[in-house]
Design a protein around this motif. Sequence first.
Motif, mmCIF file in Angstrom:
data_model
loop_
_atom_site.group_PDB
_atom_site.id
_atom_site.type_symbol
_atom_site.label_atom_id
_atom_site.label_comp_id
_atom_site.label_asym_id
_atom_site.label_seq_id
_atom_site.Cartn_x
_atom_site.Cartn_y
_atom_site.Cartn_z
ATOM 1 N N MET A 159 0.789 -1.125 -0.101
ATOM 2 C CA MET A 159 -0.062 -0.003 -0.073
ATOM 3 C C MET A 159 0.554 1.294 0.023
ATOM 4 S SD MET A 159 -3.407 0.237 0.076
ATOM 5 C CE MET A 159 -4.699 1.490 0.235
ATOM 6 N N GLU A 160 1.869 1.274 0.933
ATOM 7 C CA GLU A 160 2.946 2.432 1.001
ATOM 8 C C GLU A 160 3.543 2.760 -0.252
ATOM 9 O OE1 GLU A 160 2.051 4.288 3.625
ATOM 10 O OE2 GLU A 160 3.350 5.822 2.632
ATOM 11 N N SER A 161 3.880 1.621 -0.961
ATOM 12 C CA SER A 161 4.683 1.716 -2.221
ATOM 13 C C SER A 161 3.647 2.357 -3.255
ATOM 14 C CB SER A 161 5.451 0.684 -2.824
ATOM 15 O OG SER A 161 4.543 -0.566 -2.340
ATOM 16 N N PHE A 162 2.299 1.785 -3.179
ATOM 17 C CA PHE A 162 1.243 2.310 -4.194
ATOM 18 C C PHE A 162 1.475 4.122 -4.121
ATOM 19 C CE2 PHE A 162 -2.676 4.401 -3.972
ATOM 20 C CZ PHE A 162 -3.361 4.333 -5.618
ATOM 21 N N TYR A 163 1.388 4.600 -2.794
ATOM 22 C CA TYR A 163 0.966 5.793 -2.603
ATOM 23 C C TYR A 163 2.496 6.505 -3.074
ATOM 24 C CZ TYR A 163 -3.165 5.329 0.329
ATOM 25 O OH TYR A 163 -4.420 5.103 0.576
ATOM 26 N N ARG A 164 3.620 5.965 -2.813
ATOM 27 C CA ARG A 164 4.772 6.709 -2.993
ATOM 28 C C ARG A 164 4.722 6.861 -4.460
ATOM 29 N NH1 ARG A 164 4.893 9.450 0.709
ATOM 30 N NH2 ARG A 164 5.809 10.623 -0.770
ATOM 31 N N GLU A 165 4.791 5.613 -5.364
ATOM 32 C CA GLU A 165 4.861 5.791 -6.554
ATOM 33 C C GLU A 165 3.822 6.863 -7.371
ATOM 34 O OE1 GLU A 165 4.900 2.086 -8.657
ATOM 35 O OE2 GLU A 165 4.800 3.114 -10.772
ATOM 36 N N LEU A 166 2.665 6.780 -6.812
ATOM 37 C CA LEU A 166 1.582 7.756 -7.313
ATOM 38 C C LEU A 166 1.970 9.186 -7.107
ATOM 39 C CD1 LEU A 166 -1.354 7.785 -8.483
ATOM 40 C CD2 LEU A 166 -1.979 8.204 -6.401
ATOM 41 N N ILE A 167 2.367 9.495 -5.914
ATOM 42 C CA ILE A 167 2.591 10.902 -5.586
ATOM 43 C C ILE A 167 3.745 11.394 -6.321
ATOM 44 C CG2 ILE A 167 3.562 12.319 -3.788
ATOM 45 C CD1 ILE A 167 1.629 10.810 -1.671
ATOM 46 N N LYS A 168 4.959 10.692 -6.489
ATOM 47 C CA LYS A 168 6.057 10.896 -7.258
ATOM 48 C C LYS A 168 5.861 11.113 -8.737
ATOM 49 C CE LYS A 168 10.808 9.612 -7.878
ATOM 50 N NZ LYS A 168 11.002 9.918 -9.143
ATOM 51 N N GLU A 169 5.027 10.369 -9.355
ATOM 52 C CA GLU A 169 4.727 10.411 -10.691
ATOM 53 C C GLU A 169 3.980 11.728 -10.987
ATOM 54 O OE1 GLU A 169 4.019 6.879 -12.727
ATOM 55 O OE2 GLU A 169 3.354 7.830 -14.728
ATOM 56 N N VAL A 170 2.810 11.994 -9.991
ATOM 57 C CA VAL A 170 1.728 13.141 -10.191
ATOM 58 C C VAL A 170 2.792 14.465 -10.262
ATOM 59 C CG1 VAL A 170 0.051 14.573 -9.119
ATOM 60 C CG2 VAL A 170 -0.145 11.920 -9.113
ATOM 61 N N ILE A 171 3.531 14.532 -9.373
ATOM 62 C CA ILE A 171 4.716 15.687 -9.110
ATOM 63 C C ILE A 171 5.420 15.755 -10.218
ATOM 64 C CG2 ILE A 171 6.199 16.833 -7.502
ATOM 65 C CD1 ILE A 171 4.748 15.585 -5.307
#
Length: 550
Positions: A1-13
């Motif tokens: 779950m945590e890696s999902f959030y990390r990847e998503l946030i990083k890519e959006v930014i």
Amino acid sequence: MESFYRELIKEVIDKKLDLDKTLKLRRKLCRKYSLRGLPSINQILLRADKEEFRHLKHLVTKPTRSLSGVSVVAVMTKPIKCPHGKCIMCPGGPGSFFGNMPQSYVGIEPATMRGLRNKFDPYLQVFNRLEQYIVLDHMPDKVELIIMGGTFPSFEVKYQNEFVKYALKAMNDFSKLFFRKGKLDFVKFKEFFELPGDIHSEGRAKRLRKKVLELKGKSSLGEEQKRNEKAVIRCVGMTIETRPDYANLKEANQMLKLGCTRVELGVQSVYDEVLKKIERGHNVGDSVKAMKTLKDLGFKVNAHYMIGLPGWSERKDLDGLKRLFSDERFRPDMLKIYPCIVVKGTKLYNLWKKGKFKALDNEGAIRIISKFKSGIPRYVRVMRVVRDIPSKVIEAGVDKTNLRQYIKGCRCIRCREVGRVEEHGRPILRVFEYKASGGKEFFISFEDEKNVLFGFCRLRIPSSSLRKEIKGSAIVRELHVYSPSVRIGGKAGIGQVQHRGYGRRLLRKAEEIARKNGVGKMVVISGIGVREYYRKFGYRKEGVYMVKGI
Ligand code: SF4
Ligand SMILES: [Zn+2]
């Protein structure tokens, strides 16, 4: 779950994604990480640190000022007994088999659980619910407040006033605390609610309750109503549950004072002998009278009707349902159908145990409801078919929760709302006139040729003037425009309606009809938070209503 959030946030930014693209990416990553549900945008934002959040601000949902997209906030009152005693099928209540519960609730309904957790404090309950809405990406800027838990008008007036005052104050304080210039102050929200955090932790819940209660403070009902007219989170409608013998002029006037716009009326049966059998403590005449009083004062009436009550037969229950609409003394605006169920700790349970009562079963209920379908008029909204009592407490009776499907596609308002259908044509203005409770009703609507509904207005020429504001006037009891607030993650675009001023045009038509009926004044029962809307059309506040000379 945590890696999902990390990847998503990083890519959006990194890629500076807008909301649409973020939603697509969310879907893709959910698949990649095999997540079951879609986390909300706000749940994602809550995972961002301060620096990251600076680049994600554009994803925060904003409030809109329209007549549609209402968020329901249900609040429970403290457990007290109903004034007449107890109906034989009613579960819950103080000192019940299920513990100390509000009358007619067993303690596992979401609203009851929230009530229990918050010791039935309205301020805490509303705060709690608003927080949930935001976490789930739903901007709760238009609240329909529903006061549940038995016969509210039978509570002391002081309790009633305090209860509503603090429910409104919670909306006002929440607005003030977490919104700046109409925009959610996400960082403050996150810090205050200790998010992301363990929402099941008792420690966190306790700390939050303490924090929120410190904000509660003192105020007056009038002050909070006034504040709410312009708050970000506005109470656009207020519903109170009551019995027909507690919906007379005295109680109705008090409800108006609180800001109530809709009454859930426990009619239950159109047969006196049935009401007697269930020890209801009122008769059909009381229901007829209450409906008339309430409609004449502008309230919307949501009738609760039970099938399968002692003495039932499929024939009789179907006739009863039909009579609600064929007999002009009833004709409610909304309807909830509840098949009677047997629950432990009730008199009905004892009768059933002794073999003196046979419950209506799923098949019987389905037959009644399917046959009733064609008798449902176009001005009514069927709100519910079956009560959501968890099946584990049902000893006998209907335990199917999807009975609604058997009236699917009926002519009721709900089945025709534009947000629920995939396709629609061009809307045209229609007027449907009917008699109800001694007055003249006009159901004015925007519908396409297949009856898809875009918005409607309920106009009434009352049977009598029960208050000085209403002398010689017509009354708008409801004005509703659908614009399927396309929720983030929803199927954007499908069935979306633009605001082409439907509200304004419906109101204008209502005024025109009123004039034709020889009336020189229009009165509107307006949710506290909709008063500003009516001011735009030349209405001003008089007493508890918004009025205009026409
Ligand atoms: S009036 Fe409603 S809440 Fe009160 S006892 Fe009867 S069923 Fe229960
Ligand atoms: Zn329907």
